[in-house]
Every structure is written in C-alpha cells, then in structure tokens.
Design a protein around this motif. Structure first.
Motif, short mmCIF file in Angstrom:
data_model
loop_
_atom_site.label_atom_id
_atom_site.label_comp_id
_atom_site.label_asym_id
_atom_site.label_seq_id
_atom_site.Cartn_x
_atom_site.Cartn_y
_atom_site.Cartn_z
N ILE A 125 22.38 27.79 -9.40
CA ILE A 125 22.99 26.89 -8.41
C ILE A 125 23.33 25.54 -9.05
N VAL A 126 22.40 25.01 -9.86
CA VAL A 126 22.64 23.71 -10.51
C VAL A 126 23.82 23.79 -11.47
N LEU A 175 31.55 22.74 -10.93
CA LEU A 175 32.55 22.43 -9.91
C LEU A 175 32.73 20.92 -9.76
N LEU A 176 31.61 20.17 -9.85
CA LEU A 176 31.68 18.72 -9.72
C LEU A 176 32.55 18.11 -10.81
N LEU A 183 26.38 25.94 -11.49
CA LEU A 183 27.64 26.10 -10.76
C LEU A 183 28.05 24.81 -10.08
N PHE A 184 27.09 24.10 -9.51
CA PHE A 184 27.38 22.83 -8.84
C PHE A 184 27.94 21.80 -9.82
N LEU A 185 27.31 21.67 -10.99
CA LEU A 185 27.76 20.68 -11.97
C LEU A 185 29.13 21.06 -12.55
#
Length: 532
Positions: free
Chosen positions: A93-94, A100-101, A96-98
């Motif tokens: 999750i971390v 996309l960010l 993928l989040f970073l």
C-alpha cells in the motif's frame, strides 16, 4: 550468537563501503558528460530516489528484522508469518501510494522547482517505489534471521547495475549529442530499473529457504503490527536521511530563490550539487569506521561505565575521522574541484559545504545510537525541525548571496543539529565524550594537517609545476596532499594515544599499521583517558 552478529555487521559494512564508493564515483564522469545543467537535472530527482532506497534498504528492513526476531522467539513460525504477511500488505500500500503521489504530482512538483521540463525525469524515478515493497520485505526477513548475506549481495548488485546503466547511457548520449534533460531522464531510468538486480538475488535466496520455514506472501492485517511497523519504519527512514533531507530543501527552493536568469540559476544549482559527492566521499571513512567499531551495539544493555564506553566509541571515531576529512578536503577543495569537474567554479561554496562532513558524521552516528537507546522518534523530529531552519535560512541568504548562501544555510543548520544531538547523548551517558587533553590532541592533529598540506601544495605549485595547474596537476596535488595529510594525522593521534590498537586494526592492513605506529610503545586506552 555474537559471532553471527559480528559476521553480519562485517558483511553490511563491506557492502555499505562498496556502495558509497560507487555512489560517489559515478557522479564524476556523469557530470563531465552531462555538464552542470545535466547534473542539476538528475540531482533534482535524486532525493526521491534516495528516499525510496533508504526505505527499502534501511528504514523498514531494520524494523521488520526486529519484529521478526521477536515474533520467532515468542510465537515461533506462526508469529513470523503474521508479521511477514502484515508487512507485505503495508509495504504494498505504501509503495503504490508513493508511486501515485509522485507520478501524478510530478507537474506540481516541477512547478515548485520552476522547471516544467523536470516532469519526465520525475515520472521516470517514481516507478522505483513499486520495487520498494519487495526489497524491504525480503531484506527485513533475512536480517531478522541474522542472515545479512542476501542484503549485502543485493545492495551491491543493485548499485553496480545502476552505475553501469547511468554511465553507459551517458556515454551513448554524449556521442549522440543529446541535451541535458535527456541525460537526466536516462540517469533516472538507470536508478529506477537497477532494483531488478536486487529483487532477483533476494528472490533467489528466499526460494532457497526450506519450504517449511519459509513464510507465505499473502494479505494479512494485524493492526498492532501495522502501527508499529509503519511508524517506526518511517522514523528510521527519515533519521538516516540527514544530508538528503537538506538536499531536498535545496531541490525545491534554490532555483526559485536565485535572482539569476533561469538557465543561469539551473547551472548554478548544478555547480552547487558538486558538493554532495565531496561530502559523501568524506563521510565514507568516518561513518564506516564508526559503524564497524562496535557492531554489537543493539545487544548492549545497562548503564555501567564499560557499556557507556562501548556506546560512545563509534561517535568518538566519527568525530575524529570526520574532522580530519572536513579539514583535509577544505584545504584541497579547489584542486579537487578542477580535477573532478574540469574547472574551479563554486570552489568557495564547496569549501563551506565540505565542513558538513563532520556535522553529518556526528548526526548519522548519534541518530543511530539514540534509536538504539529507544529514542526512536527524537532524531526524526529534530532533523525535520533542522530542515525547517534550513528552509528559512535559504529564503534569507540565497537571494543576496546565491549558492554561497545555500551552503552557509546548510552548514549552520547541520552544525546546530549536531551540537543538539551531542548534548542529548551526553546527558544520556552522564560521561564525557573526550577529555580536555584529547581535544587538544585532536586540535593539534588537524593543525598539523593544515601545515603539512599548505607546505606540500606550496612546494608543488612553486617548484614542481611552476605555477601551471591543469587538470592532471590539480589531481596530483589533491591526491598527494590527501595521502600526506592523512598519514600525518593518523600517525600523530596514534602516538598520542587518541586511537586504540583495536581502532587501527579496523583499517585495511591494520595489523601492519599497528606494528608501525605502536612499536615500542605502550598505548593507553582512549576509553580510560576520556573518563571523568
């Protein structure tokens, strides 16, 4: 058990040394090929790469290894599976989040940097966050089993592939006559794709593990594990990014704060970024020696005088060798600048920046020790606060002083942070780091470096090269001065008892050096000299 820890510490120290050498060295031919603007382009995206690599190589693996080791002792294989699967879920999750960010936020970040052409390199480097979960997961797992070999091999393989790709693509683009932004994008591609090598080796080691003891990669969510893993992993990551955190502040603010024209500002940023290979090379010896001196720190408990002495020895070594590296590079910064980067542009700024070698060596060692003492969040909070001070000083100094102002802002902020961390550790230990006589020895040793290097440079300039200083001459002056200065410094502090025989033995050919430096001399232990 202790032998296993010592072997693991040696493997990781050797891997870190090789990585630091490769990381510092590749920038030099890259800058020569890409030019200052091409160097600027890559350095603008480098902090994002460094953040991902630190998360995958240190921050999260350190926390995961501790949690796996604890779970194995208390709950056996079932506990290991719970921690492993939860960590895999959190890291996915971390990561993928970073990704996309950074990918989606690239246009906004480029606008903050006042350079729309940086969007493509930012897009390229963002993909590295998709590799981060696997790297952090497997490294943390093996380190939790006290097996450091997979981590060491994977890190060296990754860096070797990265350097090969960056330099190979740079030579190709140089002969093709490409522009600086193409160079920067290619370097970002090399850094982003290099973790393929790490992933290959880690998977190989993972699937060689016996099936019955190998945990399964599956979705699992234990909130207690999530909370500790996520927050402690972030704390360890940020605390180990002292220089990169300050570099990130410069990445966002230096060009906007400069009053020069856009292209001139970008070129000045590229010249300013020359300082980071200098700092990295200077810190290499100090941090490597400090780290390897007491490799079992995490196992030491208690507050006896012996335990405190063991804890403080890495910091003593960081200060001793960090000061020598800072003084030595300060004296030969102009010659080194010409030798490595073809001209002397920005030498005054670089001279100010290399002083950060001492502060950064203290900060990294102190932060590691505070976290080992259980003060996990304190180093991160202090570093973020120091970065905010750096931001304010940038706004105050850069418009009037240019890149010299940025260098002064970094130096003042890091120096203040290092003093604060030293004060906190002194309070924790309730014991002096050095005796006053030892401060005198250290000061005299650095003064000797100044005298020897000044006389040697004067001799070479006036009588050997007769005032001519091209790239080859500058290189000979810099390298020979470093050798002379280093030898005199080491000889003096060893003869005066500031170093122990055990410290010298950490060097390559340490046994031979001990025989040379301590012949017919009884040496007091520095731990005894420094006590109240």
């Amino acid at each position: 058990m202790e032998r296993s820890i010592l072997r693991g510490a040696f493997i990781l120290t050797a891997a870190a040394f090789i990585i630091k050498v490769l990381s510092a060295v590749y920038r030099l031919p890259y800058q020569n090929l890409a030019g200052d603007i091409g160097f600027y382009v890559y350095q603008q995206v480098y902090p994002f790469y460094a953040f991902a690599v630190t998360m995958a190589g240190f921050g999260f693996p350190v926390v995961l290894s501790r949690m796996i080791s604890e779970a194995r002792m208390k709950q056996g294989q079932k506990g290991v599976q719970t921690v492993f699967a939860t960590a895999a879920s959190v890291l996915s999750i971390v990561g993928l989040f970073l990704f996309l960010l950074l990918f989606l936020g690239a246009p906004f970040i480029a606008s903050l940097m006042q350079d729309a052409l940086l969007v493509k390199p930012l897009h390229m480097i963002s993909f590295i966050f998709l590799w981060m979960p696997l790297l952090a997961l497997f490294r943390g797992y093996f380190q939790g089993l006290q097996d450091m070999k997979p981590t060491g091999i994977s890190q060296v393989a990754e860096q070797a592939l990265r350097v090969t790709l960056i330099l190979g693509l740079s030579f190709y683009l140089f002969y093709k006559g490409s522009g600086p932004y193409t160079f920067g994008t290619a370097a970002a591609f090399g850094s982003m794709i290099a973790p393929v090598a790490s992933t290959f080796f880690l998977l190989l080691f993972f699937y060689k593990t016996k099936g019955s003891s190998r945990p399964q990669i599956q979705w699992h969510w234990d909130f207690k594990v999530v909370k500790r893993f996520l927050f402690e992993g972030l704390a360890y990551t940020v605390a180990s990014l002292a220089i990169v955190l300050f570099q990130f502040v410069d990445t966002l603010t230096l060009v906007p704060f400069l009053n020069d024209q856009v292209n001139a500002a970008r070129e000045l940023k590229g010249i300013y970024d020359r300082s980071f290979p200098f700092i990295q090379m200077g810190m290499m010896t100090a941090v490597a020696l400090a780290t390897s001196a007491v490799p079992v720190l995490a196992q030491i408990k208690g507050e006896s005088k012996e335990h405190v002495t063991q804890w403080r020895q890495p910091l003593r070594l960081a200060i001793i060798f960090g000061s020598a590296a800072a003084v030595g590079l300060f004296l030969i910064v102009k010659e080194t600048n010409i030798f490595l980067f073809e001209d002397s542009s920005g030498s005054l700024t670089l001279a100010i920046m290399v002083l950060n070698i001492l502060s950064a060596s203290i900060i990294i060692t102190s932060a590691t020790q505070l976290q080992g003492l259980g003060r996990i969040w304190l180093p991160m909070i202090l570093m973020v606060a120091a970065a905010c001070v750096k931001l304010g000083l940038n706004g105050l100094l850069i418009p009037s002083m240019g890149i010299l102002g940025a260098g002064l802002a970094t130096t003042m902020s890091l120096f203040g942070l290092s003093l604060l961390l030293l004060g906190i550790l002194k309070k924790e230990w309730r014991m002096r780091l050095f005796h006053w006589k030892e401060y005198g020895v250290l000061g005299m040793a650095n003064l000797l470096i100044m005298v020897v290097v000044f006389l040697w440079k004067t001799l070479l300039h006036g009588f050997v090269f007769q005032g001519h200083q091209g790239r080859i001459e500058a290189g000979l002056i810099a390298l020979s001065s470093a050798v002379w200065g280093g030898f005199i410094f080491l000889f003096f502090i060893a003869r005066k008892g500031l170093l122990e025989k055990e410290d010298i033995e950490q060097f390559p050919f340490g046994g031979m050096m001990v025989k040379l430096l301590f012949k017919n001399q009884s040496v007091r232990r520095s731990s005894d000299v420094g006590n109240d």
